[in-house]
Design a protein around this motif. Sequence first.
Motif, mmCIF file in Angstrom:
data_model
loop_
_atom_site.group_PDB
_atom_site.id
_atom_site.type_symbol
_atom_site.label_atom_id
_atom_site.label_comp_id
_atom_site.label_asym_id
_atom_site.label_seq_id
_atom_site.Cartn_x
_atom_site.Cartn_y
_atom_site.Cartn_z
ATOM 1 N N PRO A 1 31.856 3.690 14.298
ATOM 2 C CA PRO A 1 32.863 3.168 13.369
ATOM 3 C C PRO A 1 33.027 4.130 12.201
ATOM 4 C CG PRO A 1 30.779 2.040 13.019
ATOM 5 C CD PRO A 1 30.580 2.983 14.188
ATOM 6 N N CYS A 2 34.098 3.950 11.457
ATOM 7 C CA CYS A 2 34.341 4.789 10.282
ATOM 8 C C CYS A 2 33.199 4.618 9.281
ATOM 9 C CB CYS A 2 35.661 4.357 9.637
ATOM 10 S SG CYS A 2 35.956 5.161 8.056
ATOM 11 N N VAL A 3 32.693 5.743 8.795
ATOM 12 C CA VAL A 3 31.606 5.687 7.817
ATOM 13 C C VAL A 3 32.023 6.270 6.467
ATOM 14 C CG1 VAL A 3 29.758 5.672 9.540
ATOM 15 C CG2 VAL A 3 30.612 7.859 8.663
ATOM 16 N N GLY A 4 33.313 6.538 6.319
ATOM 17 C CA GLY A 4 33.800 6.902 4.986
ATOM 18 C C GLY A 4 33.557 8.327 4.546
ATOM 19 N N HIS B 1 38.220 7.671 -1.314
ATOM 20 C CA HIS B 1 36.990 7.202 -0.658
ATOM 21 C C HIS B 1 37.117 7.389 0.853
ATOM 22 C CE1 HIS B 1 35.060 4.734 -3.983
ATOM 23 N NE2 HIS B 1 36.159 5.210 -4.525
ATOM 24 N N VAL B 2 38.274 7.046 1.371
ATOM 25 C CA VAL B 2 38.553 7.279 2.792
ATOM 26 C C VAL B 2 39.808 8.143 2.879
ATOM 27 C CG1 VAL B 2 37.475 5.181 3.706
ATOM 28 C CG2 VAL B 2 39.858 5.109 2.926
ATOM 29 N N GLY B 3 40.009 8.735 4.035
ATOM 30 C CA GLY B 3 41.126 9.667 4.180
ATOM 31 C C GLY B 3 42.291 9.086 4.949
ATOM 32 N N PHE B 4 42.412 7.769 4.983
ATOM 33 C CA PHE B 4 43.512 7.173 5.737
ATOM 34 C C PHE B 4 44.122 6.041 4.928
ATOM 35 C CE2 PHE B 4 39.572 5.047 6.881
ATOM 36 C CZ PHE B 4 39.891 3.706 6.822
ATOM 37 N N ASN B 5 45.286 5.575 5.391
ATOM 38 C CA ASN B 5 45.983 4.512 4.660
ATOM 39 C C ASN B 5 45.760 3.166 5.322
ATOM 40 O OD1 ASN B 5 47.037 6.410 2.898
ATOM 41 N ND2 ASN B 5 48.729 6.857 4.299
ATOM 42 N N ALA C 1 34.781 8.691 14.386
ATOM 43 C CA ALA C 1 35.505 7.414 14.296
ATOM 44 C C ALA C 1 36.997 7.611 14.575
ATOM 45 C CB ALA C 1 35.320 6.799 12.914
ATOM 46 N N LYS C 2 37.522 8.711 14.106
ATOM 47 C CA LYS C 2 38.936 9.020 14.360
ATOM 48 C C LYS C 2 39.082 9.455 15.810
ATOM 49 C CE LYS C 2 40.775 13.146 13.304
ATOM 50 N NZ LYS C 2 41.331 14.291 12.557
ATOM 51 N N TYR C 3 40.060 8.890 16.494
ATOM 52 C CA TYR C 3 40.301 9.301 17.873
ATOM 53 C C TYR C 3 40.747 10.758 17.921
ATOM 54 C CZ TYR C 3 42.630 10.069 22.291
ATOM 55 O OH TYR C 3 43.009 10.614 23.493
ATOM 56 N N THR D 1 37.535 12.580 5.040
ATOM 57 C CA THR D 1 38.180 13.863 5.365
ATOM 58 C C THR D 1 38.957 13.789 6.681
ATOM 59 O OG1 THR D 1 36.142 14.533 6.461
ATOM 60 C CG2 THR D 1 36.441 15.268 4.194
ATOM 61 N N CYS D 2 39.436 12.600 7.023
ATOM 62 C CA CYS D 2 40.070 12.386 8.338
ATOM 63 C C CYS D 2 40.950 13.558 8.759
ATOM 64 C CB CYS D 2 40.949 11.146 8.306
ATOM 65 S SG CYS D 2 40.195 9.705 7.569
ATOM 66 N N LYS D 3 41.793 13.972 7.851
ATOM 67 C CA LYS D 3 42.678 15.107 8.109
ATOM 68 C C LYS D 3 42.123 16.252 7.282
ATOM 69 C CE LYS D 3 46.887 15.340 6.363
ATOM 70 N NZ LYS D 3 48.180 14.785 5.980
ATOM 71 N N PRO D 4 41.468 17.235 7.792
ATOM 72 C CA PRO D 4 41.532 17.731 9.174
ATOM 73 C C PRO D 4 40.317 17.432 10.050
ATOM 74 C CG PRO D 4 40.626 19.432 7.796
ATOM 75 C CD PRO D 4 40.806 18.222 6.913
ATOM 76 N N VAL D 5 39.330 16.696 9.609
ATOM 77 C CA VAL D 5 38.180 16.550 10.511
ATOM 78 C C VAL D 5 37.442 15.261 10.209
ATOM 79 C CG1 VAL D 5 36.734 17.975 8.976
ATOM 80 C CG2 VAL D 5 35.985 17.582 11.302
ATOM 81 N N CYS D 6 37.103 14.545 11.262
ATOM 82 C CA CYS D 6 36.279 13.346 11.112
ATOM 83 C C CYS D 6 34.910 13.642 11.711
ATOM 84 C CB CYS D 6 36.916 12.175 11.829
ATOM 85 S SG CYS D 6 35.811 10.746 11.872
ATOM 86 N N PRO D 7 33.909 13.863 10.864
ATOM 87 C CA PRO D 7 32.597 14.243 11.402
ATOM 88 C C PRO D 7 31.907 13.125 12.171
ATOM 89 C CG PRO D 7 32.760 14.781 9.054
ATOM 90 C CD PRO D 7 33.937 13.903 9.384
ATOM 91 N N SER D 8 32.298 11.875 11.943
ATOM 92 C CA SER D 8 31.579 10.771 12.608
ATOM 93 C C SER D 8 32.120 10.476 14.001
ATOM 94 C CB SER D 8 31.696 9.502 11.765
ATOM 95 O OG SER D 8 32.988 8.938 11.904
HETATM 96 S S1 SF4 Z 1 36.754 11.094 8.342
HETATM 97 FE FE1 SF4 Z 1 38.076 9.356 8.103
HETATM 98 S S2 SF4 Z 1 37.810 8.218 9.983
HETATM 99 FE FE2 SF4 Z 1 36.173 9.642 9.925
HETATM 100 S S3 SF4 Z 1 34.514 8.479 9.053
HETATM 101 FE FE3 SF4 Z 1 35.571 9.489 7.409
HETATM 102 S S4 SF4 Z 1 37.084 8.122 6.570
HETATM 103 FE FE4 SF4 Z 1 36.378 7.370 8.539
#
Ligand code: SF4
Lengths: 204, 526
Positions: free
Chosen positions: B199-202, B326-330, B214-216, B205-212
């Motif tokens: 799951p998303c762990v916050g 805090h998060v990189g998405f809307n 969580a982002k498809y 940096t969703c764009k450009p990279v999600c290290p966890s």
């Molecule tokens: S990069 Fe985005 S999707 Fe990935 S864990 Fe962080 S906030 Fe969640």
Amino acid sequence: MRLTRRDALAVLAGLGVTGGAVSLTQFDPPTADSTGNEGGSTGEDGAGGDDTPPTAVRDTMVAAAEAVYPSAAEGVSEFVEAYVVGRARDDSRRAAMVDAATELDDVARDWEGAAFADLPAADRDRLLRELGVDAADPIPDGTLSERLRFHVVNELLYAFYASPTGGRLVGIENPIGHPGGAESYRRATMDEPETTDSGGETDG
Amino acid sequence: MDRTPVADADVCIVGAGPAGGLVAHRLAESGATVVVLEAGPRFDGDRREQLEQHIRPGLDGPWEMGGPRDAFSSTGESFYPLNAARVKGVGGSTLHWQGMVMRLHERDFELDTRHGVGADWPVGYDDLRPYYAAAEREFGVAGAADNPYAPPRDEPYPLPAFRPSHSDSIFAEACERLGIDMHSVGNARNSEPYDDRSPCVGYGTCKPVCPSGAKYTAESHVEKAEAAGARVIDRARVRRLEHDEAGERVVAAAYTTPGGETHRQEATQFVLACGGVENVRLLLLSDSDRYPDGLANSSGAVGRYFMDHLFAGMGGRLDRPTRQNHVGFNTSECHQFYDDADPVNGLKLEFLNYAGPSPVIDALHADTWGDDLLDQLDESYGTHVSMGALVEQLPREDNYVGLDRETTDDLGDPVPEIHWSVDEQTDAALSRANEIQARVLDELGVEDRWTVGPDETGPAYHHMGTTRMGDDPESSVVDAECRAHDLDNLWISGSSVFPTGGAMNPTLTIAALSLRLAESLRAELE
Ligand code: SF4
Ligand SMILES: Cc1cc2nc3c(=O)[nH]c(=O)nc-3n(C[C@H](O)[C@H](O)[C@H](O)COP(=O)(O)OP(=O)(O)OC[C@H]3O[C@@H](n4cnc5c(N)ncnc54)[C@H](O)[C@@H]3O)c2cc1C
């Protein structure tokens, strides 16, 4: 605000530096100084031949942190030592960080006649600025000031402002780069810091 | 690694983004012998390296874009920053993407019939509806059925929506007074564990990279395709498709590997899934005596009608904490104005959770430190808000992707030429978006305002329209099944087949069409 090893480990975990806990147990009081200035005797490596950077390097990094961190930061040496030891486990960074810190120390000895770590904090700040590190672009293999900016100043600023405790100082307990969960964005204010004390007390 | 061709391949897919990955997975699962040729590398190290590359100045960009391999020309009135707008690698541009996903509206499929502009699609919303649902399951979309403007749906989203942000609650006060509806937004991002991903762990940096994870990213489907038996050859740059003497079938894809060897991959069926620019380039590079204007181009439409979505934005500062970055998405959008007829261009509004600078990134670029820096960060962080919008651009023949024969890449092949401009009608729609944004920000009392409108706008990095789909071979490149009119065994997967683009981010529609294409192609193999 007080920085802890735990903050350093949190930043390292965010960077994918594994074995953080191991590196901390390895980080016992060093027995030697790689520069040999203090008569160290167990060879190059302060902590006995593993990846741990030499004592002088750790001292230089702590001293630089005291100059580049806000004056409100406490616990800097514990935090920076844990971070630097963990960071040095990354082969691609260790040598360059050690070189940059050693060069900074050499400059201090040449120009100021003392180890960088032994200079008063204001002089450390001045020396870094005289070297143009404040205006330099961070370039891992650039000129001395560019390398100092990348491997010393920005390494330290990254550790600080990507940590929950450093972030809090500017109002964000879950800064970019820190996997601080998917709840903080919903809160209207910063929650209270988790404490490492067994009491876990908060003041509201 | 062995990069030689696969013997007896049923299907050769060019490109390992979502358009290629989904088709590869479905076909491999059904027992077909599938080979995927991907120009870029596998990025299979620790994703946190890319995180640091993104955050820390002085390191190379995370996805290695922009070298001689990726050269291009931009010749239109508006510069097109192509290499910011795509990634080459296993996973394709979803490595970098934001991951907001939503269905097109019914009107998007029949703009000509309803409004006399653009073009109708040869398929309607109802045709795609089950595939949209399947695509949402494949991506693991987090969403809620709280959007009164969304097209009808039969099933809940696979994952619960991310709950609204604190900053959404600030906007909600103003929007409620203004009668502007806010609702959740579909996210291809795990709000709970799904499909063996975290799951998303916050990280933020969703764009450009999600290290966890969580982002498809389409790496998921490429991996699943491989597990089902597909062979994926990375760093295999397809340079030409060869056809048979009659010009009825593609017989091979010629590709070059890092060592400089060129191979021919033969197959029964070929799927082009290189994104909306490279699909065109490959068809044009594959010209022959039989097809002097390029493959699948008897209509002359290959490369024409290039469209993107345009960004409109507005923001500023409030006198209270807004809790950004805090998060990189809307977590909220507004689709209330999407179907309006004046302007006819679709438009959707976004409430951003990443307005203004991030302290850590600011610190690394600052020219001071210590208490000075802290003062600067205190000043720069904490009270920003902003709204975004995407606006539709209608298809125009004079916006095109072609070949710049004067400029070549490192293999000596002509590079893509992007000839793109933004017309007045799109400008009017951007102004309309700004007007609504201004109403909201006025109501909130936002100060220190900035605006991205017609003069400052830029593309949203969605490459659409360049191999348009249609029933008439005279005016379109592929049919309703995404098969080329001109060649029996050539299929095109991706947003290049969109006759119009709506104003919704395209990738859920790409996925729906890809799943549909896979079904048609599978029937062909039986
Ligand atoms: S990069 Fe985005 S999707 Fe990935 S864990 Fe962080 S906030 Fe969640
Ligand atoms: C910054 C950014 C943010 C985005 N955000 C969103 C979003 O929030 N929502 C959304 O819906 N969409 C978003 N997109 C768009 C989305 O990424 C694309 O729509 C999607 O990835 C397209 O899928 P595709 O498989 O058609 O192409 P791509 O994902 O681009 O993949 C094409 C693949 O083909 C390969 N290829 C190209 N040419 C050749 C060749 N000659 N030989 C072999 N291989 C080749 C490429 O290397 C690449 O890996 C965003 C894009 C960017 C850049």
